[in-house]
Design a protein around this motif. Structure first.
Motif, PDB file in Angstrom:
ATOM      1  N   LEU A 104       7.507  26.313  14.539  1.00  0.00           N
ATOM      2  CA  LEU A 104       8.286  26.726  15.707  1.00  0.00           C
ATOM      3  C   LEU A 104       9.458  27.566  15.228  1.00  0.00           C
ATOM      4  CD1 LEU A 104       8.733  26.459  18.812  1.00  0.00           C
ATOM      5  CD2 LEU A 104      10.269  24.543  18.291  1.00  0.00           C
ATOM      6  N   GLU A 105       9.640  28.725  15.866  1.00  0.00           N
ATOM      7  CA  GLU A 105      10.758  29.611  15.573  1.00  0.00           C
ATOM      8  C   GLU A 105      11.435  29.993  16.889  1.00  0.00           C
ATOM      9  OE1 GLU A 105       8.816  32.768  13.421  1.00  0.00           O
ATOM     10  OE2 GLU A 105       9.346  31.854  11.492  1.00  0.00           O
ATOM     11  N   PRO A 106      12.649  30.576  16.813  1.00  0.00           N
ATOM     12  CA  PRO A 106      13.354  30.929  18.047  1.00  0.00           C
ATOM     13  C   PRO A 106      12.547  31.863  18.939  1.00  0.00           C
ATOM     14  CG  PRO A 106      14.842  31.037  16.179  1.00  0.00           C
ATOM     15  CD  PRO A 106      13.470  30.835  15.609  1.00  0.00           C
ATOM     16  N   THR A 107      12.568  31.578  20.227  1.00  0.00           N
ATOM     17  CA  THR A 107      12.022  32.455  21.252  1.00  0.00           C
ATOM     18  C   THR A 107      13.188  32.916  22.122  1.00  0.00           C
ATOM     19  OG1 THR A 107      11.688  30.641  22.820  1.00  0.00           O
ATOM     20  CG2 THR A 107       9.867  31.127  21.282  1.00  0.00           C
ATOM     21  N   ALA A 108      12.924  33.817  23.034  1.00  0.00           N
ATOM     22  CA  ALA A 108      13.987  34.277  23.934  1.00  0.00           C
ATOM     23  C   ALA A 108      14.548  33.105  24.734  1.00  0.00           C
ATOM     24  CB  ALA A 108      13.451  35.363  24.862  1.00  0.00           C
ATOM     25  N   GLY A 109      13.655  32.204  25.168  1.00  0.00           N
ATOM     26  CA  GLY A 109      14.092  31.046  25.928  1.00  0.00           C
ATOM     27  C   GLY A 109      14.961  30.099  25.118  1.00  0.00           C
ATOM     28  N   ILE A 110      14.596  29.889  23.847  1.00  0.00           N
ATOM     29  CA  ILE A 110      15.392  29.020  22.977  1.00  0.00           C
ATOM     30  C   ILE A 110      16.736  29.667  22.672  1.00  0.00           C
ATOM     31  CG2 ILE A 110      15.546  28.019  20.660  1.00  0.00           C
ATOM     32  CD1 ILE A 110      12.521  27.608  20.743  1.00  0.00           C
ATOM     33  N   THR A 111      16.723  30.960  22.334  1.00  0.00           N
ATOM     34  CA  THR A 111      17.948  31.648  21.939  1.00  0.00           C
ATOM     35  C   THR A 111      18.981  31.673  23.062  1.00  0.00           C
ATOM     36  OG1 THR A 111      16.672  33.032  20.411  1.00  0.00           O
ATOM     37  CG2 THR A 111      18.860  33.809  20.999  1.00  0.00           C
ATOM     38  N   ALA A 112      18.513  31.662  24.305  1.00  0.00           N
ATOM     39  CA  ALA A 112      19.437  31.678  25.439  1.00  0.00           C
ATOM     40  C   ALA A 112      20.304  30.424  25.484  1.00  0.00           C
ATOM     41  CB  ALA A 112      18.652  31.824  26.744  1.00  0.00           C
ATOM     42  N   LYS A 113      19.817  29.335  24.900  1.00  0.00           N
ATOM     43  CA  LYS A 113      20.582  28.083  24.937  1.00  0.00           C
ATOM     44  C   LYS A 113      20.957  27.576  23.540  1.00  0.00           C
ATOM     45  CE  LYS A 113      16.076  25.872  25.586  1.00  0.00           C
ATOM     46  NZ  LYS A 113      15.176  25.215  26.562  1.00  0.00           N
ATOM     47  N   TYR A 114      20.386  28.189  22.511  1.00  0.00           N
ATOM     48  CA  TYR A 114      20.652  27.760  21.130  1.00  0.00           C
ATOM     49  C   TYR A 114      20.453  28.977  20.236  1.00  0.00           C
ATOM     50  CZ  TYR A 114      20.262  24.965  16.823  1.00  0.00           C
ATOM     51  OH  TYR A 114      20.453  24.425  15.570  1.00  0.00           O
ATOM     52  N   ASP A 115      21.550  29.566  19.770  1.00  0.00           N
ATOM     53  CA  ASP A 115      21.460  30.869  19.097  1.00  0.00           C
ATOM     54  C   ASP A 115      21.432  30.794  17.577  1.00  0.00           C
ATOM     55  OD1 ASP A 115      24.052  30.142  18.595  1.00  0.00           O
ATOM     56  OD2 ASP A 115      24.991  31.879  19.559  1.00  0.00           O
ATOM     57  N   LYS A 116      21.159  29.604  17.026  1.00  0.00           N
ATOM     58  CA  LYS A 116      21.083  29.464  15.577  1.00  0.00           C
ATOM     59  C   LYS A 116      19.697  29.867  15.070  1.00  0.00           C
ATOM     60  CE  LYS A 116      25.124  27.832  14.384  1.00  0.00           C
ATOM     61  NZ  LYS A 116      25.988  28.500  13.389  1.00  0.00           N
ATOM     62  N   PRO A 117      19.633  30.646  13.970  1.00  0.00           N
ATOM     63  CA  PRO A 117      18.324  30.977  13.393  1.00  0.00           C
ATOM     64  C   PRO A 117      17.749  29.784  12.637  1.00  0.00           C
ATOM     65  CG  PRO A 117      20.071  31.932  12.062  1.00  0.00           C
ATOM     66  CD  PRO A 117      20.745  31.305  13.255  1.00  0.00           C
ATOM     67  N   PHE A 118      16.453  29.530  12.806  1.00  0.00           N
ATOM     68  CA  PHE A 118      15.823  28.382  12.165  1.00  0.00           C
ATOM     69  C   PHE A 118      14.321  28.609  12.067  1.00  0.00           C
ATOM     70  CE2 PHE A 118      15.361  27.619  16.673  1.00  0.00           C
ATOM     71  CZ  PHE A 118      14.078  27.104  16.788  1.00  0.00           C
ATOM     72  N   HIS A 119      13.696  27.801  11.254  1.00  0.00           N
ATOM     73  CA  HIS A 119      12.234  27.739  11.178  1.00  0.00           C
ATOM     74  C   HIS A 119      11.854  26.273  11.009  1.00  0.00           C
ATOM     75  CE1 HIS A 119       8.084  28.854  10.054  1.00  0.00           C
ATOM     76  NE2 HIS A 119       8.176  27.880   9.173  1.00  0.00           N
ATOM     77  N   LEU A 120      10.998  25.778  11.888  1.00  0.00           N
ATOM     78  CA  LEU A 120      10.510  24.406  11.788  1.00  0.00           C
ATOM     79  C   LEU A 120       9.042  24.422  11.375  1.00  0.00           C
ATOM     80  CD1 LEU A 120      11.932  22.706  15.038  1.00  0.00           C
ATOM     81  CD2 LEU A 120      13.021  22.934  12.794  1.00  0.00           C
ATOM     82  N   ALA A 121       8.709  23.605  10.403  1.00  0.00           N
ATOM     83  CA  ALA A 121       7.317  23.387  10.010  1.00  0.00           C
ATOM     84  C   ALA A 121       7.033  21.898  10.106  1.00  0.00           C
ATOM     85  CB  ALA A 121       7.064  23.899   8.595  1.00  0.00           C
ATOM     86  N   TYR A 122       6.020  21.550  10.859  1.00  0.00           N
ATOM     87  CA  TYR A 122       5.686  20.147  11.116  1.00  0.00           C
ATOM     88  C   TYR A 122       4.293  19.884  10.571  1.00  0.00           C
ATOM     89  CZ  TYR A 122       5.146  15.812  13.848  1.00  0.00           C
ATOM     90  OH  TYR A 122       4.956  14.507  14.255  1.00  0.00           O
ATOM     91  N   ILE A 123       4.204  18.965   9.622  1.00  0.00           N
ATOM     92  CA  ILE A 123       2.930  18.669   8.961  1.00  0.00           C
ATOM     93  C   ILE A 123       2.487  17.264   9.354  1.00  0.00           C
ATOM     94  CG2 ILE A 123       1.742  18.417   6.749  1.00  0.00           C
ATOM     95  CD1 ILE A 123       3.825  20.384   5.595  1.00  0.00           C
ATOM     96  N   VAL A 124       1.309  17.175   9.914  1.00  0.00           N
ATOM     97  CA  VAL A 124       0.718  15.890  10.313  1.00  0.00           C
ATOM     98  C   VAL A 124      -0.490  15.637   9.431  1.00  0.00           C
ATOM     99  CG1 VAL A 124      -0.350  14.568  12.177  1.00  0.00           C
ATOM    100  CG2 VAL A 124       1.511  16.168  12.694  1.00  0.00           C
ATOM    101  N   THR A 125      -0.485  14.490   8.763  1.00  0.00           N
ATOM    102  CA  THR A 125      -1.539  14.149   7.816  1.00  0.00           C
ATOM    103  C   THR A 125      -2.189  12.835   8.221  1.00  0.00           C
ATOM    104  OG1 THR A 125      -0.339  15.249   6.027  1.00  0.00           O
ATOM    105  CG2 THR A 125      -2.112  13.730   5.392  1.00  0.00           C
ATOM    106  N   LEU A 126      -3.505  12.827   8.286  1.00  0.00           N
ATOM    107  CA  LEU A 126      -4.279  11.638   8.634  1.00  0.00           C
ATOM    108  C   LEU A 126      -5.036  11.140   7.410  1.00  0.00           C
ATOM    109  CD1 LEU A 126      -5.544   9.669  10.786  1.00  0.00           C
ATOM    110  CD2 LEU A 126      -7.364  11.397  11.036  1.00  0.00           C
ATOM    111  N   ALA A 127      -4.833   9.880   7.055  1.00  0.00           N
ATOM    112  CA  ALA A 127      -5.625   9.199   6.035  1.00  0.00           C
ATOM    113  C   ALA A 127      -6.405   8.080   6.723  1.00  0.00           C
ATOM    114  CB  ALA A 127      -4.728   8.642   4.936  1.00  0.00           C
TER     115      ALA A 127
END
Length: 265
Positions: free
Chosen positions: A112-135
């Protein structure tokens, strides 16, 4: 196929029968089915309210929602335009890649990265990576937060945030106990006054129950927990997230939630 993506849902299947289902909306895990060494038949381990929307119209009441960049009502000056629990749980994430696919397990990464909708309420640059692992007998969830600011100004462009996995564990609430939290400092968010809510308490119980409305934030809680009940239980191991919240609305708060099923507490 161990990984299948259809209509905004991603399903992971292990060769031994366990499975995970998650939505691109909110990157929310909505099902985790697994057995144990002694009881190999996979069963559902997570609670999702039957009244919850899972069509991407609103955050899911159940499963494992991802909370970022604020937990609860926003309090940080940079978060004041945000709703409770921030925005990560109600944004559509991108399916990035399959990280692992072998006999040990299967793993996927969403971003997940900033979109126009996100930036309108949260103007910090970021990158989220979410890893889900099943054993075979476990699920792992890893959130990686990157500050993508390119500013050279001083002081540096810091990224201040809170992050939480809002796990809804499927268990009989009147019988469940959480260990080991004895002697840990915590804040009781069910107290009536703000002064009382902000006054630390010390846990005296060997096993913490949720027989009544519970919303307790334990500080520096240790990172290894057991949630047990007669005939069942799960173990939780945490890295980098030093606090843990024990929450159950019970009837007193559960009936006030429009998307909570009757008796879902």
């Amino acid at each position: 196929m161990p990984v299948k993506q259809v209509s905004g849902r991603v399903t992971l299947t292990h060769t031994k029968g366990s499975s995970v289902e998650l939505l691109l909306y909110g990157a929310t895990v909505i099902s985790w089915k697994a057995g144990t060494i002694t009881e190999p038949q996979p069963i559902e381990r997570l609670f999702v309210s039957s009244k919850s929307a899972i069509d991407g119209s609103k955050p899911v009441r159940g499963g494992i929602p991802v909370i970022f960049p604020c937990f609860g009502p926003p309090s940080h000056p940079e978060h004041m335009k945000l709703a409770q629990h921030g925005f990560a749980r109600n944004e559509v994430w991108k399916f990035d890649s399959i990280m692992m696919d072998n006999d040990e397990g299967v793993s996927v990464r969403l971003t997940l990265e900033p979109t126009a909708g996100i930036t309108a309420k949260y103007d910090k640059p970021f990158h989220l990576a979410y890893i889900v692992t099943l054993a075979e007998h476990q699920i792992s969830t890893d959130l990686h937060v990157t500050n993508t600011s390119t500013s050279t100004a001083y002081p540096p462009d810091n990224l201040e945030f809170q992050a939480l996995f809002h796990n809804y564990i499927k268990a009989p609430a009147n019988d469940v106990l959480v260990f080991p939290l004895q002697s840990k400092s915590y804040f009781d968010k069910t107290e009536a006054s703000e002064e009382a809510r902000n006054k630390p308490k010390v846990e005296t119980r060997a096993g913490v129950d949720v027989r009544q409305f519970t919303d307790s934030v334990y500080e520096d809680a240790g990172g290894k927990y057991e949630v047990t009940w007669p005939g069942g239980g799960v173990e939780i191991t945490v890295r980098e997230l030093k606090d843990v919240v024990v929450w159950n609305p019970q009837q007193v708060a559960g009936v006030k939630m429009a998307d909570m099923e009757d008796g879902g507490w």
